[in-house]
Every structure is written in C-alpha cells, then in structure tokens.
Write a protein that holds these residues in place. Structure first.
Motif, PDB file in Angstrom:
ATOM      1  N   ALA A   1       7.921  -2.145  -4.358  1.00  0.00           N
ATOM      2  CA  ALA A   1       7.355  -0.856  -4.729  1.00  0.00           C
ATOM      3  C   ALA A   1       5.853  -0.883  -4.465  1.00  0.00           C
ATOM      4  CB  ALA A   1       7.620  -0.558  -6.202  1.00  0.00           C
ATOM      5  N   GLU A   2       5.246   0.297  -4.379  1.00  0.00           N
ATOM      6  CA  GLU A   2       3.814   0.362  -4.163  1.00  0.00           C
ATOM      7  C   GLU A   2       3.058  -0.379  -5.258  1.00  0.00           C
ATOM      8  OE1 GLU A   2       2.606   4.400  -3.521  1.00  0.00           O
ATOM      9  OE2 GLU A   2       3.959   4.663  -1.807  1.00  0.00           O
ATOM     10  N   ASP A   3       2.025  -1.116  -4.860  1.00  0.00           N
ATOM     11  CA  ASP A   3       1.166  -1.949  -5.712  1.00  0.00           C
ATOM     12  C   ASP A   3       1.782  -3.298  -6.051  1.00  0.00           C
ATOM     13  OD1 ASP A   3      -1.027  -0.195  -5.808  1.00  0.00           O
ATOM     14  OD2 ASP A   3      -0.114   0.933  -7.441  1.00  0.00           O
ATOM     15  N   ASP A   4       3.021  -3.563  -5.616  1.00  0.00           N
ATOM     16  CA  ASP A   4       3.549  -4.926  -5.743  1.00  0.00           C
ATOM     17  C   ASP A   4       2.711  -5.864  -4.874  1.00  0.00           C
ATOM     18  OD1 ASP A   4       5.541  -4.136  -7.423  1.00  0.00           O
ATOM     19  OD2 ASP A   4       7.175  -4.310  -5.978  1.00  0.00           O
ATOM     20  N   THR A   5       2.658  -7.129  -5.230  1.00  0.00           N
ATOM     21  CA  THR A   5       1.969  -8.125  -4.409  1.00  0.00           C
ATOM     22  C   THR A   5       2.990  -9.058  -3.777  1.00  0.00           C
ATOM     23  OG1 THR A   5       1.651  -9.579  -6.323  1.00  0.00           O
ATOM     24  CG2 THR A   5      -0.133  -8.054  -5.791  1.00  0.00           C
ATOM     25  N   VAL A   6       2.646  -9.541  -2.597  1.00  0.00           N
ATOM     26  CA  VAL A   6       3.505 -10.492  -1.892  1.00  0.00           C
ATOM     27  C   VAL A   6       2.655 -11.670  -1.444  1.00  0.00           C
ATOM     28  CG1 VAL A   6       5.167  -8.766  -1.099  1.00  0.00           C
ATOM     29  CG2 VAL A   6       3.167  -9.282   0.299  1.00  0.00           C
ATOM     30  N   LYS A   7       3.289 -12.817  -1.255  1.00  0.00           N
ATOM     31  CA  LYS A   7       2.640 -14.006  -0.745  1.00  0.00           C
ATOM     32  C   LYS A   7       3.000 -14.198   0.725  1.00  0.00           C
ATOM     33  CE  LYS A   7       0.628 -15.574  -4.512  1.00  0.00           C
ATOM     34  NZ  LYS A   7      -0.848 -15.704  -4.587  1.00  0.00           N
TER      35      LYS A   7
ATOM     36  N   ILE B   1      10.064  -9.357   3.166  1.00  0.00           N
ATOM     37  CA  ILE B   1       9.843  -8.014   2.642  1.00  0.00           C
ATOM     38  C   ILE B   1      10.943  -7.041   3.053  1.00  0.00           C
ATOM     39  CG2 ILE B   1       7.350  -8.341   2.569  1.00  0.00           C
ATOM     40  CD1 ILE B   1       7.127  -6.709   5.112  1.00  0.00           C
ATOM     41  N   GLY B   2      11.852  -7.449   3.923  1.00  0.00           N
ATOM     42  CA  GLY B   2      12.957  -6.602   4.351  1.00  0.00           C
ATOM     43  C   GLY B   2      13.627  -7.208   5.574  1.00  0.00           C
ATOM     44  N   ARG B   3      14.489  -6.406   6.228  1.00  0.00           N
ATOM     45  CA  ARG B   3      15.195  -6.882   7.417  1.00  0.00           C
ATOM     46  C   ARG B   3      15.091  -5.842   8.535  1.00  0.00           C
ATOM     47  NH1 ARG B   3      18.780  -8.115   3.373  1.00  0.00           N
ATOM     48  NH2 ARG B   3      20.155  -6.380   3.931  1.00  0.00           N
ATOM     49  N   VAL B   4      15.103  -6.344   9.772  1.00  0.00           N
ATOM     50  CA  VAL B   4      15.037  -5.462  10.943  1.00  0.00           C
ATOM     51  C   VAL B   4      16.273  -4.584  10.991  1.00  0.00           C
ATOM     52  CG1 VAL B   4      14.903  -5.363  13.465  1.00  0.00           C
ATOM     53  CG2 VAL B   4      13.661  -7.161  12.215  1.00  0.00           C
TER      54      VAL B   4
ATOM     55  N   VAL C   1       7.372   0.124   5.264  1.00  0.00           N
ATOM     56  CA  VAL C   1       6.508  -0.540   4.298  1.00  0.00           C
ATOM     57  C   VAL C   1       5.151  -0.798   4.949  1.00  0.00           C
ATOM     58  CG1 VAL C   1       6.083  -2.705   3.043  1.00  0.00           C
ATOM     59  CG2 VAL C   1       8.329  -1.631   2.938  1.00  0.00           C
ATOM     60  N   VAL C   2       4.077  -0.565   4.196  1.00  0.00           N
ATOM     61  CA  VAL C   2       2.719  -0.865   4.650  1.00  0.00           C
ATOM     62  C   VAL C   2       2.091  -1.859   3.681  1.00  0.00           C
ATOM     63  CG1 VAL C   2       0.422   0.046   5.121  1.00  0.00           C
ATOM     64  CG2 VAL C   2       2.447   1.409   5.694  1.00  0.00           C
ATOM     65  N   LEU C   3       1.576  -2.960   4.218  1.00  0.00           N
ATOM     66  CA  LEU C   3       0.868  -3.956   3.416  1.00  0.00           C
ATOM     67  C   LEU C   3      -0.642  -3.779   3.594  1.00  0.00           C
ATOM     68  CD1 LEU C   3       2.924  -7.219   4.140  1.00  0.00           C
ATOM     69  CD2 LEU C   3       3.239  -5.547   2.295  1.00  0.00           C
ATOM     70  N   GLU C   4      -1.381  -3.941   2.486  1.00  0.00           N
ATOM     71  CA  GLU C   4      -2.848  -3.915   2.514  1.00  0.00           C
ATOM     72  C   GLU C   4      -3.361  -5.342   2.379  1.00  0.00           C
ATOM     73  OE1 GLU C   4      -5.531  -1.100   0.035  1.00  0.00           O
ATOM     74  OE2 GLU C   4      -5.491  -3.023  -1.036  1.00  0.00           O
TER      75      GLU C   4
ATOM     76  N   HIS D   1       0.824  -1.213   0.000  1.00  0.00           N
ATOM     77  CA  HIS D   1       0.000   0.000   0.000  1.00  0.00           C
ATOM     78  C   HIS D   1       0.858   1.263   0.000  1.00  0.00           C
ATOM     79  CE1 HIS D   1      -3.051   2.897   1.265  1.00  0.00           C
ATOM     80  NE2 HIS D   1      -2.353   3.171   2.364  1.00  0.00           N
ATOM     81  N   TYR D   2       2.001   1.221   0.715  1.00  0.00           N
ATOM     82  CA  TYR D   2       2.831   2.413   0.867  1.00  0.00           C
ATOM     83  C   TYR D   2       4.274   1.981   1.057  1.00  0.00           C
ATOM     84  CZ  TYR D   2       4.523   6.884   2.767  1.00  0.00           C
ATOM     85  OH  TYR D   2       5.218   8.045   2.985  1.00  0.00           O
ATOM     86  N   ARG D   3       5.174   2.776   0.527  1.00  0.00           N
ATOM     87  CA  ARG D   3       6.614   2.457   0.605  1.00  0.00           C
ATOM     88  C   ARG D   3       7.400   3.746   0.720  1.00  0.00           C
ATOM     89  NH1 ARG D   3      10.788   1.435   1.807  1.00  0.00           N
ATOM     90  NH2 ARG D   3      12.485   0.316   0.807  1.00  0.00           N
ATOM     91  N   ASN D   4       8.270   3.862   1.748  1.00  0.00           N
ATOM     92  CA  ASN D   4       9.065   5.080   1.919  1.00  0.00           C
ATOM     93  C   ASN D   4      10.384   4.718   2.590  1.00  0.00           C
ATOM     94  OD1 ASN D   4      10.117   7.661   2.550  1.00  0.00           O
ATOM     95  ND2 ASN D   4       8.041   8.509   2.698  1.00  0.00           N
TER      96      ASN D   4
END
Length: 502
Positions: A438-444, A449-452, A408-411, A395-398
């Motif tokens: 990136a925004e609008d990418d899909t994930v399973k 999605i990243g690292r702490v 990162v925000v997931l919808e 939904h959002y990426r910054n």
C-alpha cells in the motif's frame, strides 16, 4: 586588488544613504550579502538565472539568463570595494577571484543598452555596481557610474553566447531603470558550501557507457571489464575540486599535463598541485563535465569523436559536445548518509534484460519514457518476481492504472544526480493481485513487490520507468523529468531496443 572589510563607518554611511534614496540598501537590509558570500541570481521577471556562457573563463565571455542547473557558471560572489559599491565576481573564474561582471564599452561612461560580459577585475567604471533593495532578498543592481540604469534580462527565453544585444533572447545588459520592471530585479539565493557530488568510489562513464580507465601512463575509455582499474575514488581537496585516485595505485592521481587543447591526461604520483585537481560541473540531463583546475575553460574530452574503444583522453575547450559529458556511478561512499550505489536488478539473477521497446523509441507514435522488458533468451518472463532495486517507500499504488494495469511506484532517496529531488521507479502491467503493498509502505532492497504480468496490455512484459520529480506528485514520467532506466544499471548487458539517451 585589495579587499576591505565592512566597518561601523560603512554601516553608518549606508544608513545615511538610505535616507536619500528609498531604493538604496540599508545596513540591516544588506545582512544577507556577507562579504565573500556566494549566490545564484534569479531574475524576478523570467525565473531564470544569471549565467556565464558555459563557465568559460575568458575576457568578453557573454553573460545571459539560463534555466537553473546549479552549475558553477550560475554562481557569483559580491566583493565589497568601498563607499557603497561592489564587484560581482564570477565563481567560474578562479573561484570568484578573477573575472567579474563588466559592462561592454564602459571606459569613461556607461551607456544605455550596453551588453554585460565577464572581464578581468581592472575597470572600476565598467565593473562597480550598487545594490538597491526591491523586496525580501531581492535587489536592483545599478552601475556606479550611471545610476539611471540597471542590470536587465530580456524576455523569458534562455540566452546564448552570440545573442549580445538588448533585444537578443535571454540576454543580460544594462538599461533605463523602472521600478515596475521585474526584469531588472534579482532574487539572491545563497549557495551553501557543499560538495558537487559525495566523496566515494565511482565508475565514470560516457553516455555510450564507455568507462574511464588507465592504460599504461595514459587514460582511455573502454568497455566495462570489471577490473578495479575502472574504479575511481573522488577525494575533495577544497573549493569544489577533487583528486581522482585509482585504488590499484593509491599514491597516484589523474593528472593534466598542460592547459592546452592538445594536452593528454596521465596517472602520476601525487604532488598536491592544481594539475591533479578537477571539478565536476553539472551539465544537464544528470551529466557532468570534468574541469581541470589548471584551466577551467577546458574539460576532459575524448580524443576520438564517437567514444571509440581505447580512445585516449585530452583537455579540450568546453563546447558541450557529448564527448565532454560524464556520468559518475557511485559504488560506495564515505558518508553513511549517502548509502551505497549497489542497486539490485529488478528481475531475478540479473536476467530478462532484453528490451522489446526502448526508451523514447522513435518508432512508436506515443511517448515511451520507459523500457519494456520481455523474455528474450532467458525464457518466459510472465510470472517472474519483480524486485525492489534498493530501500524505498511506496509512492503510488493502483491496481487499474488504465493501460498501465497493475502499477507500483517506488520513491528512492536521490544521491545519484545533482538535484535534491527524489528518484521514482515505476513498474507497470504486474499480475493482478500479485502486489500486496500500500502507499507509504517501505520495502528493502531485494524485496519482492509483485510479479510480471500483462494487465492493461496484450502481452506479458515489464514496463520500467524512472524519473525525478521536484514536486513529488507525479505518478509517471514526462519528457523533461524522465531518465533512461538503462543508466541506473550500467553493468547489465541489455539487448534488443537499447538506447544511449540520458
């Protein structure tokens, strides 16, 4: 009370009446008020909804306006009588077949500023209303026996059980009609016939994460054990009521013994009777009360206040107490569209569950609508993979979200809570460059999605936040939209600054 169908004669009568009064509804204008139609009534002036106090099915229960929550106490049926008048039946009373809107004190006449309650449908003078058009799907509701008055809400506030005067905040009453008064205009919103929650298998927990469980013949609440005895299958049997089946004993159902406050609940062989039927009524903050069909002013209640382990359950008059609020946690579903409840924890191996700063932490000076996860007993958290809990859209990426750092925000599709809005899950302070989404990418579910990391802050940790957004535009939670992330992972053993806030 005998019900009558609308006929051609009725349509012609309404049409003729429309010539006499510019506010009387014509046959064409009443097309959106079908017989037996169920509606929520939104006040045009306040934006709040007509509401029976806590859905209590008792004569004299006050009616007022309240913020929309989709609950049974905000649903009404228009039951055609004859001529041009209707009764407005409260769905919380025998599915709209018993009590209805009733003007207090109206025995021979209807007086200005009289309060409105629900009573058994037996008084034409107090309970007959005529429907008058005030715009698209917007009506004025006038007492049949005093057309100079109209159903009115007072002010912008929510009402109360005890605020029963014409100047009580949020109260609903009848008062002198004025065509310019928007507090006398009601928008009719049709209620679609749908289940409160999907059929399927659930854990049913309290706010303190105690689980509904059988113990011999009785029902109790206990800590999580992992036993199939703590699983419940919800089977819809009509009119919004469910049977609760325990998969260990498929021929048995949750059963209310009597309709008194002292009644306990047991498991008993299925009879198909109403003593084995329950309704899940949304009660705010994503909780439900579980209402027995045998007495819908009661609710499933923990006998020992405070969620004591092994406390029995009983039926109690609904008061809104925390010991009457329940949180169904979906395990799977009979509907392919609903998907499964099997969320994956956001860090590897169900680890790093120590909370260094809790949800709405009272010791902080800032708003903290999140939980901060640090190393705890699981070793160094810095650099650990962050995992998508389920299928989602970005939904959002910054990369530089102020003090939130790499964010990162997931919808996620919402099948957990009664609202139709999406669920959003946010991850702050990730290592710089660790997320390539990136925004609008899909994930399973299970995707990394990243690292702490510690971008935007001075110590490595994961800031995890969850919220519902009716507009789908927010990038982080607010006090009214946020959810305690612990609620979405009820089987994990969180330590540290834990909270049972919803």
């Amino acid at each position: 009370m005998k019900k009558k169908s609308k006929t051609i004669i009725m349509a012609l009568l309404l049409l003729s009446l429309s010539i006499l009064s510019s506010f009387t509804v014509s046959a064409a204008e009443t097309a959106f008020i079908p017989e037996e139609g169920t509606f929520m009534l939104k006040n045009l002036g306040s934006g709040k909804y007509l509401n029976v106090d806590n859905g209590i099915d008792t004569d004299g229960t006050n009616v007022y306006q309240w913020s929309s929550d989709g609950s049974i106490e905000q649903k009404f049926k228009f039951e055609y009588e004859s001529g041009s008048w209707y009764r407005i039946q409260a769905v919380c009373s025998s599915n709209g077949n018993n009590r209805c809107l009733s003007i207090s004190g109206a025995t021979t006449t209807v007086s200005n500023n009289s309060n409105v309650v629900i009573n058994a449908a037996n008084n034409d003078i107090a309970q007959h209303f005529t429907i008058h058009s005030a715009g698209a799907k917007t009506v004025v509701l006038k007492p049949r026996y005093n057309s100079n008055l109209a159903l009115t809400a007072y002010g912008l506030s929510n009402g109360s059980a005890t605020g029963t005067t014409s100047s009580s905040a949020g109260n609903v009453f009848v008062s002198s009609y004025s065509s310019s008064n928007n507090y006398q205009k009601w928008v009719l919103e049709p209620v679609l016939a749908s289940l409160t929650i999907p059929e399927g298998s659930y854990y049913i927990t309290t706010l303190d994460m105690m689980f509904l469980s059988p113990s011999g013949a009785y029902q109790i609440v206990t800590d999580y054990t992992g036993s199939v005895l703590q699983e419940w299958t919800l089977i819809h049997v009509g009119n919004g009521f469910y049977e609760l089946q325990n998969p260990r004993m498929p021929e048995w159902r949750l059963t209310a013994i009597t309709d008194t406050n002292a009644s306990t609940t047991v498991l008993a062989e299925r009879t198909g009777g109403i003593e084995q039927q329950f309704k899940f009524v949304p009660s705010g903050n994503w909780s439900y009360r579980i209402v027995p069909a045998i007495s819908i002013d009661k609710a499933l209640t923990i006998e020992d206040v405070g969620d004591t382990n092994d406390s029995r359950l009983k039926l109690g008059t609904y008061t809104g107490h925390v010991d009457q609020l329940w949180y169904p946690i979906l395990l799977d579903s009979t509907s392919d569209e609903q998907g499964g409840r099997d969320w994956e924890w956001v860090l590897p191996n169900n680890s790093w569950t120590n909370i260094s700063s809790g949800y709405k932490d009272p010791n902080r000076t800032d708003d903290h609508f999140a939980i901060d996860l640090n190393s705890g007993s699981f070793g160094v958290i810095n650099g650990q993979n962050i995992i998508a809990p389920c299928d989602a859209r970005v939904h959002y990426r910054n990369e530089y979200f102020g003090s939130g750092g790499n964010y990162v925000v997931l919808e996620i599709e919402n099948y957990l809570f009664p609202q139709d809005d999406k669920i959003y899950v946010g991850f702050m302070h990730m290592q710089a460059g660790s997320c390539t989404l990136a925004e609008d990418d899909t994930v399973k579910k299970g995707d990394v999605i990243g690292r702490v990391g510690q971008t935007g802050t001075n110590a490595p940790h994961l800031h995890l936040c969850v919220w519902i957004d009716p507009e789908g535009e927010a990038h982080q939670p607010t006090a009214t939209l946020s959810i305690n992330p612990q609620r979405l992972f009820p089987l994990l053993n969180f330590t540290g600054a834990t909270s049972n806030l919803p």
